[in-house]
Write a protein that holds these residues in place. Structure first.
Motif, PDB file in Angstrom:
ATOM      1  N   UNK A  54       0.848  -1.188   0.000  1.00  0.00           N
ATOM      2  CA  UNK A  54       0.000   0.000   0.000  1.00  0.00           C
ATOM      3  C   UNK A  54       0.883   1.237   0.000  1.00  0.00           C
ATOM      4  N   UNK A  55       0.474   2.297  -0.719  1.00  0.00           N
ATOM      5  CA  UNK A  55       1.125   3.592  -0.530  1.00  0.00           C
ATOM      6  C   UNK A  55       0.742   4.155   0.827  1.00  0.00           C
ATOM      7  N   UNK A  56       1.640   4.897   1.428  1.00  0.00           N
ATOM      8  CA  UNK A  56       1.363   5.541   2.711  1.00  0.00           C
ATOM      9  C   UNK A  56       1.626   7.019   2.540  1.00  0.00           C
ATOM     10  N   UNK A  57       0.575   7.806   2.399  1.00  0.00           N
ATOM     11  CA  UNK A  57       0.732   9.225   2.101  1.00  0.00           C
ATOM     12  C   UNK A  57       0.667  10.100   3.346  1.00  0.00           C
ATOM     13  N   UNK A  58       0.200   9.561   4.461  1.00  0.00           N
ATOM     14  CA  UNK A  58       0.098  10.362   5.677  1.00  0.00           C
ATOM     15  C   UNK A  58       0.051   9.420   6.869  1.00  0.00           C
ATOM     16  N   UNK A  59       0.444   9.932   8.027  1.00  0.00           N
ATOM     17  CA  UNK A  59       0.469   9.076   9.212  1.00  0.00           C
ATOM     18  C   UNK A  59      -0.910   8.504   9.507  1.00  0.00           C
ATOM     19  N   UNK A  60      -1.961   9.282   9.324  1.00  0.00           N
ATOM     20  CA  UNK A  60      -3.290   8.790   9.676  1.00  0.00           C
ATOM     21  C   UNK A  60      -3.763   7.682   8.739  1.00  0.00           C
ATOM     22  N   UNK A  61      -3.052   7.483   7.601  1.00  0.00           N
ATOM     23  CA  UNK A  61      -3.434   6.430   6.662  1.00  0.00           C
ATOM     24  C   UNK A  61      -2.494   5.233   6.732  1.00  0.00           C
ATOM     25  N   UNK A  62      -1.773   5.088   7.837  1.00  0.00           N
ATOM     26  CA  UNK A  62      -0.712   4.089   7.878  1.00  0.00           C
ATOM     27  C   UNK A  62      -1.097   2.798   8.586  1.00  0.00           C
ATOM     28  N   UNK A  63      -2.399   2.510   8.719  1.00  0.00           N
ATOM     29  CA  UNK A  63      -2.794   1.295   9.413  1.00  0.00           C
ATOM     30  C   UNK A  63      -2.177   0.048   8.783  1.00  0.00           C
ATOM     31  N   UNK A  64      -2.139   0.012   7.448  1.00  0.00           N
ATOM     32  CA  UNK A  64      -1.578  -1.163   6.773  1.00  0.00           C
ATOM     33  C   UNK A  64      -0.138  -1.402   7.199  1.00  0.00           C
ATOM     34  N   UNK A  65       0.630  -0.310   7.322  1.00  0.00           N
ATOM     35  CA  UNK A  65       2.050  -0.433   7.626  1.00  0.00           C
ATOM     36  C   UNK A  65       2.301  -0.768   9.086  1.00  0.00           C
ATOM     37  N   UNK A  66       1.432  -0.308   9.988  1.00  0.00           N
ATOM     38  CA  UNK A  66       1.705  -0.468  11.409  1.00  0.00           C
ATOM     39  C   UNK A  66       1.058  -1.716  12.006  1.00  0.00           C
ATOM     40  N   UNK A  67       0.101  -2.305  11.327  1.00  0.00           N
ATOM     41  CA  UNK A  67      -0.521  -3.505  11.869  1.00  0.00           C
ATOM     42  C   UNK A  67       0.377  -4.711  11.636  1.00  0.00           C
ATOM     43  N   UNK A  68       0.174  -5.767  12.412  1.00  0.00           N
ATOM     44  CA  UNK A  68       0.958  -6.987  12.278  1.00  0.00           C
ATOM     45  C   UNK A  68       0.477  -7.791  11.079  1.00  0.00           C
ATOM     46  N   UNK A  69       1.433  -8.242  10.274  1.00  0.00           N
ATOM     47  CA  UNK A  69       1.133  -9.107   9.135  1.00  0.00           C
ATOM     48  C   UNK A  69       1.674 -10.495   9.441  1.00  0.00           C
ATOM     49  N   UNK A  70       0.782 -11.435   9.676  1.00  0.00           N
ATOM     50  CA  UNK A  70       1.179 -12.812   9.961  1.00  0.00           C
ATOM     51  C   UNK A  70       1.044 -13.624   8.678  1.00  0.00           C
ATOM     52  N   UNK A  71       2.165 -14.118   8.172  1.00  0.00           N
ATOM     53  CA  UNK A  71       2.177 -14.834   6.901  1.00  0.00           C
ATOM     54  C   UNK A  71       3.054 -16.078   7.031  1.00  0.00           C
ATOM     55  N   UNK A  72       2.794 -17.043   6.174  1.00  0.00           N
ATOM     56  CA  UNK A  72       3.572 -18.278   6.155  1.00  0.00           C
ATOM     57  C   UNK A  72       4.173 -18.449   4.772  1.00  0.00           C
ATOM     58  N   UNK A  73       5.477 -18.677   4.706  1.00  0.00           N
ATOM     59  CA  UNK A  73       6.161 -18.737   3.420  1.00  0.00           C
ATOM     60  C   UNK A  73       7.538 -19.359   3.585  1.00  0.00           C
ATOM     61  N   UNK A  74       8.208 -19.531   2.447  1.00  0.00           N
ATOM     62  CA  UNK A  74       9.607 -19.968   2.447  1.00  0.00           C
ATOM     63  C   UNK A  74      10.549 -18.775   2.313  1.00  0.00           C
ATOM     64  N   UNK A  75      10.138 -17.786   1.524  1.00  0.00           N
ATOM     65  CA  UNK A  75      10.938 -16.573   1.356  1.00  0.00           C
ATOM     66  C   UNK A  75      10.047 -15.357   1.512  1.00  0.00           C
TER      67      UNK A  75
END
Length: 283
Positions: A54-75
């Protein structure tokens, strides 16, 4: 400067949690320069690439960047963008995906008209959907990999060698990943890029920098190799040499080659950059 992070866990799928920015108030205390995008690219259980960005254009729009992303992968490849070229939209946000490979880049490559001419000559204009120098660099690499019958390392050396000979370069630090392999290049010595060998881990994976955090319980005992544009808390980070290409294979074998012993022919210095490009590299 854009921030790069790569994690290779070998052949096993492992769960990991990423935070691509700290909380907005904490990050704002560090810098008044807003990040322009965050992204995470992985190869999941089916071996297919998945991008979350996601683009992050302002602090108030940064939920995507600040939330925890739990993912399963090899790389895994994570990126925090400070824009030097291109609008603040998803098309210009790293990582990028081409031919089933994931790519992220930190640096500045100029001479975009010459670069576009080369992309047209190689007939890969369809690979470029945004305006960034990074996606253009990736298109050159993808074309070179095709020309080398799928040899990614040879493609990186071919494409970056052409860039070094033909266009002005400030920095080309990159991460490129498939489901089984990862490559990292630091070129030239403008910015740092580090590797962390955790093939014999002694503690839980819990890495933190001011901009990216990564944690994984299973990697307490399972081996992995990590790349980052800045040392993270703890452990023994090794600085990659200027011009060095590092390849990590499916079994976490590490091959290190100084592919570019000489600086670019048209090496840019900080004073050569536009104000926007300089700010993106030294946020």
């Amino acid at each position: 400067m854009c921030r790069l992070f790569g994690l290779h866990a070998g052949r096993r799928l492992v769960p990991a949690t990423f935070w691509l920015l700290d909380a907005p108030d904490n990050l704002a205390a560090q810098s008044r320069r807003n990040p322009d995008g965050t992204g995470l690219g992985i190869f999941g259980a089916d071996g297919k690439p998945v991008l979350h960005k996601e683009p992050v254009a302002a602090w108030q729009d940064s939920e995507f960047a600040t939330e925890a992303h739990e993912v399963t992968a090899t790389t895994f490849i994570a990126h925090v963008r400070y824009a030097s070229t291109g609008a603040l939209d998803v098309a210009n946000t790293h990582p990028f995906l081409q031919d089933g490979r994931i790519f992220a880049h930190n640096g500045v490559v100029e001479g975009l008209e010459a670069l576009d001419d080369r992309i047209r000559e190689l007939e890969v204009t369809d690979l470029v959907g945004g305006q960034t120098d990074s996606e253009r660099v990736f298109a050159l690499i993808t074309a070179a990999v095709r020309a080398h019958d799928g040899d990614v390392g040879a493609g990186i050396v071919d494409a970056v060698g052409w860039l070094a000979d033909n266009v002005p370069i400030y920095a080309v630090n990159l991460l490129l990943s498939t489901a089984t392999d990862m490559w990292a290049l630091r070129y030239p010595d403008t910015h740092e890029l580090y590797v962390l060998d955790r093939r014999h881990p002694a503690q839980r994976l819990a890495l933190r920098s001011p901009r990216i955090r990564a944690e994984s319980g299973p990697l307490t005992s399972q081996p992995s190799v990590v790349f980052a544009s800045e040392p993270m808390d703890g452990e023994d980070w090794q600085l990659i040499a200027p011009g060095e290409l590092v390849h990590v294979d499916a079994d976490l074998g590490i091959e290190r080659t100084v592919a570019f012993p000489d600086p670019p022919r048209h090496l840019l210095h900080r004073e050569d950059l536009s104000a926007k490009a300089a700010a993106s590299q030294h946020a």
